[in-house]
Write an enzyme that holds these catalytic residues in place. Structure first.
Site, PDB file in Angstrom:
ATOM      1  N   VAL A  56     -20.032   5.589 -11.745  1.00 47.11           N
ATOM      2  CA  VAL A  56     -21.066   4.683 -11.273  1.00 47.11           C
ATOM      3  C   VAL A  56     -22.226   5.497 -10.744  1.00 47.11           C
ATOM      4  CG1 VAL A  56     -21.465   2.640  -9.909  1.00 47.11           C
ATOM      5  CG2 VAL A  56     -19.163   3.262 -10.535  1.00 47.11           C
TER       6      VAL A  56
ATOM      7  N   SER B 248     -21.847  11.884  -0.300  1.00 47.94           N
ATOM      8  CA  SER B 248     -20.969  11.787  -1.462  1.00 47.94           C
ATOM      9  C   SER B 248     -20.611  10.330  -1.714  1.00 47.94           C
ATOM     10  CB  SER B 248     -19.697  12.613  -1.230  1.00 47.94           C
ATOM     11  OG  SER B 248     -18.752  11.844  -0.524  1.00 47.94           O
ATOM     12  N   LYS B 249     -20.033  10.101  -2.883  1.00 48.57           N
ATOM     13  CA  LYS B 249     -19.652   8.742  -3.257  1.00 48.57           C
ATOM     14  C   LYS B 249     -18.626   8.167  -2.285  1.00 48.57           C
ATOM     15  CE  LYS B 249     -20.834   9.202  -8.061  1.00 48.57           C
ATOM     16  NZ  LYS B 249     -20.596   8.857  -9.446  1.00 48.57           N
ATOM     17  N   ARG B 250     -17.843   9.043  -1.705  1.00 51.17           N
ATOM     18  CA  ARG B 250     -16.809   8.577  -0.772  1.00 51.17           C
ATOM     19  C   ARG B 250     -17.375   8.182   0.597  1.00 51.17           C
ATOM     20  NH1 ARG B 250     -14.934  12.553  -3.587  1.00 51.17           N
ATOM     21  NH2 ARG B 250     -15.667  14.071  -2.072  1.00 51.17           N
TER      22      ARG B 250
END
Ligand code: GLU
Length: 511
Positions: free
Chosen positions: A15, A264-266
């Site tokens: 994504v 980050s994505k997290r």
């Protein structure tokens, strides 16, 4: 710069993160400012990491923030195909050109042999093995094998790679539009793979070949690609294109809300904030998330926020439309240092947008949120509701979360003011207030207000003992728009019913 051609080149391997949207936005702003062209190119050569749906997501996300590519897959253009997976033959041709000019060579090392080389390097005290001028002559490649051997191997269909032959100890310099003078030495580089075992190019080869063939003259991308530029410049040289290299501009990193480390994505899950433009339904709950859209952001506010994530106009102005950004944006004012992802600032931008939006337009956006909850308010009701809430909400979802009680009974009462202010012995007085409100004619805010005022004066209870009770009884909470306006909008019957129900509940709570 004339005829500027910029490209946004995401890989559909997952994504698209909000940082990608910022890159696309900067690309777009520069292209529009200079009457240039914005190209969308999908770098989908890594088939092992391909994620179905990622391409559609990228396009939807771009369009949501108001970016429509001039060229790209599904958008037309003379330089297609714009998906790298559809350009395999083109890369093979250019890889052959590198081989023929002696700038690349075939490598036949198996994964096991490469692992062994790494282990050996570790044993010798060199931490990481680098396939380069110093080591390539100990490996199995067309530089160490006879021509006949190479021919034979190529005919047997064993997997092989094509590597770029990087010369020893050469300086590579370039002027980055944002970072300034950048210098690398080839001793720090490896002989990067250009064509992989599956015949697909690596990012480096495909990226440079496509930038050239698509006539890209300005490369704007994230900071993480800065080190790859060294190999890219070597490729431009190897192809003899170095007299016409694009200008490079590497954008500052986006830092975590804490300011420490790269976003980050997290971090979305970690900080409870959106880090993607739109929601995504992944195969597991951990891989699914909500985006800025679902968090209730207006895409115009997201654009404004992203534009300021690494850039500012150097003036006090903070609120910008896309047109305003196109006019004022310039890479010269993009900062070098990392930009902190300040979620409160994103909310602030959104609040400004909602506050200043034409209520007639805002109404259209609020209606689906309310309808989604099973209510069909009239035009007039909705208009007054939006007008009352507009100054108080930060994100779209607040309209429901902070204003549900305009549409349905109070779910829970805030207890603190009740415990402090509700006295059982005053019930008769409050019943009197209920009937006075019920008899207001006309039933409008001004009449209700003066009725309540009279009541406060006559009973000598004081506003501080009456208004909190009235507000919590009708809204459940202490925070909200002008109470007399709310009462007027809810109407006589509804208010009367709510007061009756509330007094009973207060008697319980205030025991
Ligand atoms: N495919 C790369 C990415 O995913 C493109 C980097 C570049 O713009 O050169 O971001």
């Amino acid at each position: 710069m004339d005829n500027v051609r910029v490209r946004f080149a995401p890989s559909p391997t997952g994504v698209l993160h909000i940082g990608g949207i910022r890159t696309a936005l900067y690309d777009y702003l520069v292209a529009k400012k200079l009457n240039g062209t914005f190209v969308l190119r999908l770098e989908d050569t890594d088939r092992s990491r391909f994620v179905p749906g990622a391409e559609a997501y990228i396009k939807e996300a771009l369009e949501w923030v108001g970016i429509v590519p001039d060229e790209g897959p599904g958008y037309g253009g003379e330089y297609g195909p714009y998906r790298q997976s559809e350009r395999k033959e083109i890369y093979a041709k250019y890889a052959n050109q590198l081989l023929a000019s002696g700038n690349a060579y075939f490598a036949f090392d198996t994964p096991e042999e490469l692992t062994a080389a790494r282990e050996q390097a570790k044993e010798n005290g060199n931490h990481t093995f680098k396939y380069d001028a110093k080591t390539r002559l100990q490996m199995r490649n067309s530089l160490t094998m006879s021509e006949a051997e190479v021919e034979e191997l190529l005919e047997t269909n064993v997997p092989y790679t094509v590597r770029l032959k990087v010369n020893e100890n050469e300086d590579i310099r370039f002027e980055d539009k944002i970072k300034g003078d950048v210098k690398f030495n080839t001793n720090d580089l490896d002989d990067k793979i250009m064509l992989k075992g599956d015949g697909m190019p690596t990012y480096h080869l495909a990226n440079v070949v496509d930038d050239r063939l698509m006539k890209i003259n300005l490369v704007i991308r994230g900071d993480e690609w800065l080190s790859s530029t060294a190999h890219h410049i070597l490729l431009y040289k190897a192809f003899g294109w170095d007299h016409e290299m694009p200008v490079f501009a590497h954008l500052p990193l986006i830092l975590k809300p804490t300011g420490k480390g790269k976003l980050s994505k997290r971090d979305g899950a970690k900080f409870g904030i959106p880090v993607f433009p739109l929601g995504w339904n992944g195969p597991t709950p951990e891989e699914s998330f909500l985006g800025f859209k679902e968090f209730g952001f207006d895409p115009k506010a997201v654009v404004n926020f992203l534009a300021f994530l690494g850039w500012n106009p150097g003036t006090e102005q903070e609120i910008y439309s896309m047109e305003g950004l196109v006019k004022d944006f310039s890479l010269d004012k993009v900062v070098k240092a990392g930009a902190r992802f300040d979620y409160d600032k994103a909310r602030w931008f959104n609040q400004q947008y909602l506050m200043n939006m034409d209520p007639a337009l805002l109404m259209n956006e609020v209606r689906p949120i309310i309808e989604d909850k099973g209510h069909q308010p009239s035009e007039d009701f909705l208009k007054t509701f939006v007008g009352l809430m507009q100054e108080r909400v930060v994100v779209m979802t607040d309209f429901w979360e902070q204003g549900y009680y305009f549409f349905e009974p109070v779910k829970a009462y805030e207890e603190k003011p009740i415990r402090k202010k509700w006295k059982k012995e005053r019930l008769a007085q409050f019943e009197d207030l209920r009937s006075r409100i019920n008899s207001c004619r006309p039933f409008d805010a001004a009449t209700i207000e003066s009725t309540v005022k009279n009541f406060v004066e006559e009973t000598e209870l004081g506003f501080g003992n009456v208004l909190p009770i009235l507000r919590v009884a009708i809204c459940g909470v202490m925070k909200g728009p002008a109470i007399f306006e709310i009462i007027a909008l809810l109407g006589k019957e509804e208010v009367d019913r709510r007061l009756a129900v509330a007094y009973e509940a207060f008697n319980e709570i205030g025991k």
